[in-house]
Design a protein around this motif. Sequence first.
Motif, PDB file in Angstrom:
ATOM      1  N   PRO A   1      57.274 -86.166 -88.554  1.00 51.34           N
ATOM      2  CA  PRO A   1      56.134 -85.233 -88.549  1.00 51.34           C
ATOM      3  C   PRO A   1      55.790 -84.728 -89.947  1.00 51.34           C
ATOM      4  O   PRO A   1      54.607 -84.577 -90.289  1.00 51.34           O
ATOM      5  CB  PRO A   1      56.613 -84.095 -87.638  1.00 51.34           C
ATOM      6  CG  PRO A   1      57.666 -84.707 -86.781  1.00 51.34           C
ATOM      7  CD  PRO A   1      58.361 -85.708 -87.666  1.00 51.34           C
TER       8      PRO A   1
ATOM      9  N   MET B   1      55.840 -82.486 -83.556  1.00 51.08           N
ATOM     10  CA  MET B   1      55.427 -83.594 -82.705  1.00 51.08           C
ATOM     11  C   MET B   1      54.488 -83.086 -81.622  1.00 51.08           C
ATOM     12  O   MET B   1      54.489 -81.892 -81.294  1.00 51.08           O
ATOM     13  CB  MET B   1      56.657 -84.273 -82.100  1.00 51.08           C
ATOM     14  CG  MET B   1      57.482 -85.031 -83.130  1.00 51.08           C
ATOM     15  SD  MET B   1      58.687 -86.106 -82.370  1.00 51.08           S
ATOM     16  CE  MET B   1      59.366 -86.916 -83.825  1.00 51.08           C
TER      17      MET B   1
ATOM     18  N   HIS C   1      61.232 -79.879 -84.388  1.00 57.89           N
ATOM     19  CA  HIS C   1      61.664 -81.265 -84.574  1.00 57.89           C
ATOM     20  C   HIS C   1      62.780 -81.376 -85.599  1.00 57.89           C
ATOM     21  O   HIS C   1      63.627 -82.282 -85.513  1.00 57.89           O
ATOM     22  CB  HIS C   1      60.473 -82.125 -85.006  1.00 57.89           C
ATOM     23  CG  HIS C   1      59.950 -81.812 -86.380  1.00 57.89           C
ATOM     24  ND1 HIS C   1      60.323 -82.509 -87.506  1.00 57.89           N
ATOM     25  CD2 HIS C   1      59.092 -80.847 -86.821  1.00 57.89           C
ATOM     26  CE1 HIS C   1      59.720 -82.018 -88.568  1.00 57.89           C
ATOM     27  NE2 HIS C   1      58.959 -81.000 -88.190  1.00 57.89           N
TER      28      HIS C   1
ATOM     29  N   THR D   1      52.914 -89.195 -82.460  1.00 56.40           N
ATOM     30  CA  THR D   1      52.881 -88.473 -83.740  1.00 56.40           C
ATOM     31  C   THR D   1      52.151 -89.271 -84.800  1.00 56.40           C
ATOM     32  O   THR D   1      51.293 -88.755 -85.526  1.00 56.40           O
ATOM     33  CB  THR D   1      54.307 -88.149 -84.210  1.00 56.40           C
ATOM     34  OG1 THR D   1      54.962 -87.340 -83.223  1.00 56.40           O
ATOM     35  CG2 THR D   1      54.294 -87.414 -85.540  1.00 56.40           C
TER      36      THR D   1
ATOM     37  N   ASN E   1      60.417 -83.666 -76.703  1.00 57.15           N
ATOM     38  CA  ASN E   1      61.327 -83.949 -77.800  1.00 57.15           C
ATOM     39  C   ASN E   1      62.674 -83.268 -77.573  1.00 57.15           C
ATOM     40  O   ASN E   1      63.737 -83.869 -77.777  1.00 57.15           O
ATOM     41  CB  ASN E   1      60.710 -83.478 -79.116  1.00 57.15           C
ATOM     42  CG  ASN E   1      61.297 -84.170 -80.317  1.00 57.15           C
ATOM     43  OD1 ASN E   1      61.845 -85.269 -80.221  1.00 57.15           O
ATOM     44  ND2 ASN E   1      61.193 -83.539 -81.473  1.00 57.15           N
TER      45      ASN E   1
ATOM     46  N   ASN F   1      57.002 -89.929 -78.138  1.00 61.33           N
ATOM     47  CA  ASN F   1      56.670 -88.855 -79.078  1.00 61.33           C
ATOM     48  C   ASN F   1      56.420 -89.396 -80.478  1.00 61.33           C
ATOM     49  O   ASN F   1      55.489 -88.977 -81.165  1.00 61.33           O
ATOM     50  CB  ASN F   1      57.818 -87.839 -79.111  1.00 61.33           C
ATOM     51  CG  ASN F   1      57.356 -86.438 -78.765  1.00 61.33           C
ATOM     52  OD1 ASN F   1      56.175 -86.116 -78.877  1.00 61.33           O
ATOM     53  ND2 ASN F   1      58.275 -85.590 -78.364  1.00 61.33           N
TER      54      ASN F   1
ATOM     55  N   ASN G   1      63.234 -87.884 -86.255  1.00 60.88           N
ATOM     56  CA  ASN G   1      62.806 -86.592 -85.732  1.00 60.88           C
ATOM     57  C   ASN G   1      62.569 -85.600 -86.855  1.00 60.88           C
ATOM     58  O   ASN G   1      61.600 -84.837 -86.831  1.00 60.88           O
ATOM     59  CB  ASN G   1      63.875 -86.048 -84.772  1.00 60.88           C
ATOM     60  CG  ASN G   1      63.512 -86.261 -83.315  1.00 60.88           C
ATOM     61  OD1 ASN G   1      62.590 -85.651 -82.801  1.00 60.88           O
ATOM     62  ND2 ASN G   1      64.226 -87.164 -82.674  1.00 60.88           N
TER      63      ASN G   1
END
Length: 595
Positions: A118, A126, A31, A206, A132, A202, A114
């Motif tokens: 996370p 993710m 990510h 997450t 992704n 996503n 992105n």
Amino acid sequence: MHDKPAVSTAPAVVHGPPTTFISKHVFSLDHKVIGKQYYALALAAVLTGMVLSWLMRIHLGWNDLAIPGLQAFSPNGAPSGVMTPELYLRIMTMHATFMVFFVLTTAPFAAFGNYFLPIQVGAEDMPFPHFNMMSFWTTFVAFCVLVSAFFTSDGPPLSGWTAYAPLSAIGKDAGPGQGTGQVLWAAAIGIFCIGQLLGALNFISTVLDMRCKGMTMRRLPVTAWAWFITSCMGLTAFAVLMPATVLLILDHVAGTSFFIASGLVINDQLVPHSGGSTLLWQHLFWFFGHPEVYIAIVPGMGIITHVLITNMRRPMVSMKAILYSMWALAFLSYMVYGHHMFVSGMNPFSSLVFSFPTLMITIPSTVLVLIWIGSLYGSKIRINAASLFALGFISMFVTGGVSGFFLAQPSIDIMLHATYFVVGHFHMVMGVAAIFGIFSGTYFWFPKMTGRMMNDTLGKAHFWLTFVGTYCTFMPFHYLGWAANVRRYSAFTDDYLKPLIPLHQFITIAALFTGAVQLIFLYNLVHSLFRGPAAPANPWEGTSLEWIMPSPPPWNNFGGKDPVVYHDADQYGVKTASGADYIMQNSPESSPTGC
């Protein structure tokens, strides 16, 4: 706030470390690499959009000036280098499309989100890393399709970034670029929507499913909340725009009449379409278009709140009010889209229905500004490039937002809607404010993303010159609007517009100056990437989880050991055993606030 029961440990991510150059830097599942790819794409888009804006501004300041090389770019649109009205509209269309979709949406949401979402929730990655990766490359394909419109025989479309029907729907007879160029534009936007939908799914997954032990929803950093709220908006907004672009393409290539009404005559020829509605496109587009304003601005709100808290060394006056206000903006953004259509012949009762929530949406915006200013009052804020751009965000958001009160009134909007007043409003509140949020996030997180520090002196110079330049560029737009200077005009031949030409020349000089100032940022970015001083793991003494790992982070973020969270991310201004004035989220040390 009191501790909540810990959520379950985040599920393991299935992909391992990259083993080849391709898997590490191109088709990466990490990510963090995908976030950097989004940032690079946004940087390419903003440079393209900025050059296009320079071309427009030079022409507006000096209509008869031959721009060197422009005839090579468009032989038919710029004979002898002098821009024609048609080429001006095509450049305007592409400038706005690049900026709205590939800069203001991509950088603050997809790039920073992105990279850091996370990490901030304590996850290794993710939940759907392949999705992704697909989201970025789908967006990249959309960018390439849009760029390809420049290389068609007739060039890009001239229908504007809103692509109003029937101009955008009837094909090449409507003007240069309205054939193949318009189809490529619609295809690019449709593909872009697919990429954003994959990303939004996503992001939501997450936040809901990948939080580490102890990371309750109430303990999420404000940036994580902002990206989550933006994902919820994007999931609905882009799901409406995507089929709209498909219908627009079908009107071009399949003979349908979704957006083309009966009896339309062009060049004394009856258009062979019937049964469609030109207003249908406006309804579909603006149901996406107004949430898009907040898709661009809400991530910036989260970023500058996070930056201000870290540099003030104390929490906001009320974090709950900030979160509730951002949710209110997201909800109300779907109820106000009709104010873009006050001049469409709307029933006066419908205008009133849309005007009321348009005024209401100023309430959560005002609450946010009051909390920011109230929290700043009496604080000893650290002055650096990141905090300066955060303060600049507030200034631009307030200045641009005040003009929205005028446009919320149907009777006033009908007079101002087609003028530069609207251009000044959305450039300040959506464009410049969001870009200031991007700059703030860049200066703040660059050490974590690269392991090197940016030059703060250059960053401060970049801020002050940009701040002055943007005000000199966009504030005069409001005066032009009150003077009835119609937007989308490429020249000013009417007697009442000729006295405004010197002001346009001043704006052009300011715009060229502001654009040139960005070379300071580019130099600082590139030079620091390779030769900047090494960054410590926590240069700003932050509390959220990205600051507990090395800079830059390893491929699996926390080295295979899931963090445990004991506090929220706002534990500043406290006394600790070590003498620090903050408590990390993963520190078991008790907090005076009990959060």
